[in-house]
Design a protein around this motif. Structure first.
Motif, PDB file in Angstrom:
ATOM      1  N   SER A  82      52.937 -28.795  19.207  1.00  0.00           N
ATOM      2  CA  SER A  82      52.588 -28.812  17.783  1.00  0.00           C
ATOM      3  C   SER A  82      52.087 -27.451  17.315  1.00  0.00           C
ATOM      4  O   SER A  82      52.185 -27.116  16.127  1.00  0.00           O
ATOM      5  CB  SER A  82      51.539 -29.885  17.498  1.00  0.00           C
ATOM      6  OG  SER A  82      50.338 -29.611  18.202  1.00  0.00           O
ATOM      7  N   SER A 111      62.058 -34.144  12.862  1.00  0.00           N
ATOM      8  CA  SER A 111      62.135 -34.287  14.311  1.00  0.00           C
ATOM      9  C   SER A 111      63.575 -34.563  14.721  1.00  0.00           C
ATOM     10  O   SER A 111      64.362 -35.107  13.948  1.00  0.00           O
ATOM     11  CB  SER A 111      61.237 -35.428  14.783  1.00  0.00           C
ATOM     12  OG  SER A 111      59.890 -35.192  14.422  1.00  0.00           O
ATOM     13  N   GLU A 119      61.440 -34.513  22.184  1.00  0.00           N
ATOM     14  CA  GLU A 119      61.435 -34.479  20.725  1.00  0.00           C
ATOM     15  C   GLU A 119      61.147 -33.067  20.248  1.00  0.00           C
ATOM     16  O   GLU A 119      60.142 -32.460  20.630  1.00  0.00           O
ATOM     17  CB  GLU A 119      60.374 -35.434  20.165  1.00  0.00           C
ATOM     18  CG  GLU A 119      60.354 -35.474  18.634  1.00  0.00           C
ATOM     19  CD  GLU A 119      59.322 -36.450  18.090  1.00  0.00           C
ATOM     20  OE1 GLU A 119      58.303 -35.986  17.540  1.00  0.00           O
ATOM     21  OE2 GLU A 119      59.533 -37.668  18.237  1.00  0.00           O
ATOM     22  N   ARG A 121      61.516 -29.982  16.892  1.00  0.00           N
ATOM     23  CA  ARG A 121      61.346 -29.799  15.446  1.00  0.00           C
ATOM     24  C   ARG A 121      62.500 -28.952  14.923  1.00  0.00           C
ATOM     25  O   ARG A 121      62.892 -27.959  15.536  1.00  0.00           O
ATOM     26  CB  ARG A 121      60.022 -29.102  15.122  1.00  0.00           C
ATOM     27  CG  ARG A 121      58.795 -29.908  15.438  1.00  0.00           C
ATOM     28  CD  ARG A 121      58.616 -31.074  14.476  1.00  0.00           C
ATOM     29  NE  ARG A 121      57.416 -31.834  14.816  1.00  0.00           N
ATOM     30  CZ  ARG A 121      57.365 -32.798  15.708  1.00  0.00           C
ATOM     31  NH1 ARG A 121      58.464 -33.123  16.378  1.00  0.00           N
ATOM     32  NH2 ARG A 121      56.246 -33.431  15.962  1.00  0.00           N
ATOM     33  N   TRP A 152      62.413 -26.929  20.785  1.00  0.00           N
ATOM     34  CA  TRP A 152      62.118 -28.131  21.552  1.00  0.00           C
ATOM     35  C   TRP A 152      61.494 -27.749  22.896  1.00  0.00           C
ATOM     36  O   TRP A 152      61.761 -26.674  23.437  1.00  0.00           O
ATOM     37  CB  TRP A 152      63.384 -28.959  21.762  1.00  0.00           C
ATOM     38  CG  TRP A 152      64.449 -28.325  22.587  1.00  0.00           C
ATOM     39  CD1 TRP A 152      64.676 -28.500  23.928  1.00  0.00           C
ATOM     40  CD2 TRP A 152      65.446 -27.387  22.143  1.00  0.00           C
ATOM     41  NE1 TRP A 152      65.755 -27.751  24.343  1.00  0.00           N
ATOM     42  CE2 TRP A 152      66.241 -27.058  23.271  1.00  0.00           C
ATOM     43  CE3 TRP A 152      65.740 -26.794  20.903  1.00  0.00           C
ATOM     44  CZ2 TRP A 152      67.300 -26.155  23.181  1.00  0.00           C
ATOM     45  CZ3 TRP A 152      66.796 -25.905  20.821  1.00  0.00           C
ATOM     46  CH2 TRP A 152      67.562 -25.597  21.950  1.00  0.00           C
TER      47      TRP A 152
END
Length: 207
Positions: A82, A111, A119, A121, A152
């Motif tokens: 993040s 996503s 997962e 971005r 990722w």
């Protein structure tokens, strides 16, 4: 490290240079080596059009290296994703702005599932592209485009790839460069998505 293009792109796209930049996240520094790719068939046309060394229709893949490695800090790439994802995006924005792009904003952030099952971005940037002076003399000095940046987590670092596509090329601009430059954002987006789905930074690092 060389990231190999998937077979479906390797025959029609070629490397168009590299760019290297450094930033930091947490207590680590990140060195990003960005390899650009251009379509072979229209490379000369794109070179006539742009005032940037980055073609308006292009792909890119990034080798991200951490110093010290995240594993040495006891941190996994997923754990700090993040924080790392927007940092990586910001570093790429700096790279293309140094090449004459104007990044007007991030239109979308969503996503996606990367090929390794993690997962990631996906950022879609609205950009304006600098036109060569001789072309701008009869038309706009910038053209609208969009740049896709996908990031990722992998086992030890991050994958990062994307590309840029033109959204509009006026007829008088196309006439000046003497060749038709098709505006095909949907097709370009498919190419970008295929690149993102196909590359494996850790497999390349082992070669």
């Amino acid at each position: 490290m060389t990231i190999t293009l998937p077979e479906s792109l390797a025959g029609t796209w070629r490397p168009a240079g590299t760019r290297t930049g450094t930033t930091s996240v947490l207590v680590a520094s990140i060195t990003a080596e960005t390899t650009l790719y251009e379509p072979i068939e229209t490379a000369s046309t794109l070179a006539q059009l742009g005032a940037s060394d980055v073609p308006i229709r292009s792909l890119f893949a990034v080798d991200l290296a951490f110093s010290p490695p995240l594993s040495a800090l006891g941190v996994s790439p997923r754990a700090v994703f993040s924080v790392a994802a927007p940092k990586a995006r910001g570093q790429f924005v700096d790279t293309i702005e140094d090449e004459g792009f104007v990044v007007e904003g991030t239109r979308e952030t969503h996503s996606f599932e990367a090929a390794n099952g993690t997962e990631g971005r996906w950022f879609v940037l609205d950009v304006s592209y600098p036109v060569a002076p001789e072309v701008a003399a009869i038309g706009p000095d910038r053209l609208p485009a969009e740049t896709h940046v996908a990031v990722w987590p992998t086992e030890t670092t991050y994958g990062m790839a994307g590309g840029t596509t033109p959204l509009e090329v006026p007829a008088d601009v196309a006439a000046t460069i003497g060749e038709e430059l098709r505006v095909e954002p949907d097709r370009d987006r498919e190419r970008i998505a295929h690149l993102v789905r196909s590359i494996d930074p850790e497999s390349s690092a082992e070669e």
